[in-house]
Design a protein around this motif. Structure first.
Motif, PDB file in Angstrom:
ATOM      1  N   VAL A   1     -22.014  30.525 -57.861  1.00  0.00           N
ATOM      2  CA  VAL A   1     -21.145  29.574 -58.550  1.00  0.00           C
ATOM      3  C   VAL A   1     -21.723  29.207 -59.910  1.00  0.00           C
ATOM      4  CG1 VAL A   1     -20.113  27.275 -58.432  1.00  0.00           C
ATOM      5  CG2 VAL A   1     -20.268  28.687 -56.378  1.00  0.00           C
ATOM      6  N   LEU A   2     -23.032  29.002 -59.975  1.00  0.00           N
ATOM      7  CA  LEU A   2     -23.653  28.609 -61.246  1.00  0.00           C
ATOM      8  C   LEU A   2     -23.490  29.683 -62.305  1.00  0.00           C
ATOM      9  CD1 LEU A   2     -26.938  26.849 -60.080  1.00  0.00           C
ATOM     10  CD2 LEU A   2     -24.915  25.808 -61.097  1.00  0.00           C
ATOM     11  N   VAL A   3     -23.612  30.954 -61.916  1.00  0.00           N
ATOM     12  CA  VAL A   3     -23.440  32.043 -62.881  1.00  0.00           C
ATOM     13  C   VAL A   3     -22.058  31.969 -63.514  1.00  0.00           C
ATOM     14  CG1 VAL A   3     -23.168  34.545 -63.097  1.00  0.00           C
ATOM     15  CG2 VAL A   3     -25.128  33.614 -61.887  1.00  0.00           C
ATOM     16  N   ALA A   4     -21.045  31.780 -62.696  1.00  0.00           N
ATOM     17  CA  ALA A   4     -19.675  31.731 -63.210  1.00  0.00           C
ATOM     18  C   ALA A   4     -19.442  30.501 -64.083  1.00  0.00           C
ATOM     19  CB  ALA A   4     -18.685  31.748 -62.046  1.00  0.00           C
ATOM     20  N   LEU A   5     -19.937  29.350 -63.655  1.00  0.00           N
ATOM     21  CA  LEU A   5     -19.705  28.122 -64.407  1.00  0.00           C
ATOM     22  C   LEU A   5     -20.493  28.111 -65.720  1.00  0.00           C
ATOM     23  CD1 LEU A   5     -19.692  25.427 -61.563  1.00  0.00           C
ATOM     24  CD2 LEU A   5     -17.754  26.575 -62.653  1.00  0.00           C
ATOM     25  N   VAL A   6     -21.712  28.633 -65.702  1.00  0.00           N
ATOM     26  CA  VAL A   6     -22.487  28.732 -66.939  1.00  0.00           C
ATOM     27  C   VAL A   6     -21.803  29.679 -67.919  1.00  0.00           C
ATOM     28  CG1 VAL A   6     -24.666  29.530 -67.945  1.00  0.00           C
ATOM     29  CG2 VAL A   6     -24.691  28.091 -65.915  1.00  0.00           C
ATOM     30  N   ALA A   7     -21.295  30.800 -67.403  1.00  0.00           N
ATOM     31  CA  ALA A   7     -20.583  31.752 -68.262  1.00  0.00           C
ATOM     32  C   ALA A   7     -19.321  31.134 -68.855  1.00  0.00           C
ATOM     33  CB  ALA A   7     -20.219  33.006 -67.457  1.00  0.00           C
TER      34      ALA A   7
END
Length: 232
Positions: free
Chosen positions: A92-98
């Protein structure tokens, strides 16, 4: 109306007050996802944006790359991250950071580029180093743009963090996904309303921040770069 009765059923349910499915618990999970994602995005994007905005290098490339990044499907990123890193917060963090980083990067670049060149020249003229000019002149001038970018990124992340439920995690998206899966429309409506209210609350927080945290001379400043005045 059906949706009013759905919301009444949702908020009157005892499970929404205690236990793992309580509103307070799901809200805390949602805010944790959002806070971590925004922190990582700011650490990655803001320093780079300040540097690129000050030097004026690769700004065209930044615009192109951020435009591409904004077009990436968030759910697709989550799925790819799950395949690579497994189910967990990382996906989830990868997607939200992106999602958040491009917005903050552009805000930092444009905020620094919008600094009055005469102020920069005057600062250099009195002997300030480039680092001092950046932090003492350009960054204060860029604060309205940075806050505007952070506000946009925050609202987008709050709305998109619902995808955490698709990979078995918590957050307010749990209500939406579980409600759709079981045809529990009160739960779906209640979860959607909570996401909307949280996003509106974040908007209101940034309005107050812009009013009270910024110096008086910067509160009415435009977040975007403005055209230079002709010299008379």
């Amino acid at each position: 109306m059906n949706w009013l009765s759905w919301l009444s059923d949702f908020f009157s349910d005892p499970d929404r007050r205690n236990g793992p499915d309580a509103i307070a618990h799901r809200l805390a999970e949602h805010l944790t996802f959002c806070g971590e994602a925004l922190a990582y995005a700011a650490l990655l994007a803001v320093p780079l944006g300040l540097l690129l905005g000050y030097t004026g290098r690769a700004t065209g490339l930044v615009t192109s790359v951020t435009g591409i990044a904004r077009g990436l499907p968030t759910l697709g990123l989550v799925t790819l991250a799950v395949l690579v890193a497994g189910v967990g917060d990382t996906a989830v963090l990868v997607a939200l950071v992106a999602l958040a980083a491009p917005v903050l990067l552009v805000a930092a670049v444009e905020g620094v580029r919008g600094t009055d060149p005469a102020l920069r020249d005057a600062a250099r003229g009195i002997g300030l180093t480039h680092r001092q000019v950046l932090w003492q002149v350009c960054v204060p001038s860029a604060l309205p743009a940075l806050l505007a970018g952070l506000r946009t990124a925050t609202v987008q992340v709050i709305a998109t963090a619902t995808v955490a439920a698709y990979v078995g995690l918590g957050g307010l998206g749990r209500y939406v996904l579980d409600g759709l899966a079981t045809h529990d429309f009160p739960q779906t409506a209640g979860g959607a309303l909570l996401v909307v209210l949280l996003a509106l609350g974040a908007q209101g927080l940034f309005v107050l921040l812009n009013r009270f945290a910024l110096p008086a001379g910067l509160r009415g400043a435009r977040p975007a770069r403005t055209a230079r005045r002709p010299r008379g």
